[in-house]
Design an enzyme around this catalytic site. Structure first.
Site, PDB file in Angstrom:
ATOM      1  N   HIS A  16      -1.897  15.739 -22.358  1.00 38.90           N
ATOM      2  CA  HIS A  16      -1.034  15.290 -21.263  1.00 38.90           C
ATOM      3  C   HIS A  16       0.362  14.970 -21.778  1.00 38.90           C
ATOM      4  CE1 HIS A  16      -4.890  13.673 -19.219  1.00 38.90           C
ATOM      5  NE2 HIS A  16      -4.490  14.725 -18.524  1.00 38.90           N
ATOM      6  N   LYS A  40     -13.593  11.323  -9.530  1.00 39.38           N
ATOM      7  CA  LYS A  40     -13.856  11.146 -10.957  1.00 39.38           C
ATOM      8  C   LYS A  40     -14.402   9.752 -11.225  1.00 39.38           C
ATOM      9  CE  LYS A  40     -10.369  14.412 -12.539  1.00 39.38           C
ATOM     10  NZ  LYS A  40      -9.184  14.620 -13.391  1.00 39.38           N
ATOM     11  N   ARG A  89      -5.193  24.704 -19.342  1.00 48.84           N
ATOM     12  CA  ARG A  89      -5.987  24.861 -20.561  1.00 48.84           C
ATOM     13  C   ARG A  89      -6.737  26.185 -20.578  1.00 48.84           C
ATOM     14  NH1 ARG A  89      -9.787  20.127 -20.101  1.00 48.84           N
ATOM     15  NH2 ARG A  89      -9.428  20.681 -17.950  1.00 48.84           N
ATOM     16  N   SER A 126      -9.640  14.580 -20.156  1.00 45.54           N
ATOM     17  CA  SER A 126      -9.936  13.164 -19.933  1.00 45.54           C
ATOM     18  C   SER A 126     -11.432  12.952 -19.709  1.00 45.54           C
ATOM     19  CB  SER A 126      -9.158  12.631 -18.726  1.00 45.54           C
ATOM     20  OG  SER A 126      -7.789  12.624 -18.979  1.00 45.54           O
TER      21      SER A 126
END
Length: 163
Positions: A16, A40, A89, A126
């Protein structure tokens, strides 16, 4: 021109931070927009994530961190932000982010820039950091030192609550 790097950042990773720093080179000002993704299983409240990012980005010129809620494009319009910058990614990230970019453009005309994540961080997320930490693993190489300390403390706190 102003840009935004939005995300949940729970927790912020070196990946990040790399995207945010690279964005700061391209734009006059970068807003790091911390949102709350209820889908999440987070470790930190949004305000805590703002604190961690602010600390991690100290000294990076032209960057500020703030909470966002509601539609990202509405926040951008209110703040005079002309571009959204997201890190990619994998190809699966592209599939999702392309759809979001097209919808955001259709809603307001805002442009999205997709930056490839540096290869050294492309496998870090994360979600993986949270999972590793919650299972007792060491995540120090994937996050800033202060963030690693907060993660360890939060995991210990939660483990204590389970007893």
């Amino acid at each position: 021109m102003r840009a935004i790097c939005p995300g949940s950042f729970d927790p912020c990773t070196h990946g990040h931070l790399d995207i945010i720093r690279r964005t700061a080179v391209l734009f006059d000002e970068v807003v790091v927009g911390v949102g709350n993704n209820t889908a999440k299983n987070g470790l930190f409240a949004p305000a805590e994530r703002v604190e961690m990012l602010t600390e991690a980005l100290e000294g990076v010129a032209g960057v500020r961190v703030t909470l966002i809620s509601g539609l990202l494009v509405d926040f951008c319009a209110e703040q005079g932000i002309g571009a959204i910058v997201k890190g990619l990614r994998f190809a699966s990230d592209f599939d999702y982010e392309l759809q979001m970019a097209q919808m955001n453009h259709r809603l307001t005309g805002i442009e999205t820039i997709l930056l490839p994540t540096a290869a050294e961080w492309s496998f870090v997320s994360s979600t993986l950091v949270r999972e590793i930490a919650q299972l007792g693993g060491d995540v120090a190489e994937f996050v800033p030192a202060a963030t690693a300390a907060r993660i360890a403390a939060r995991v210990a706190e939660r483990n204590e609550e389970k007893r």
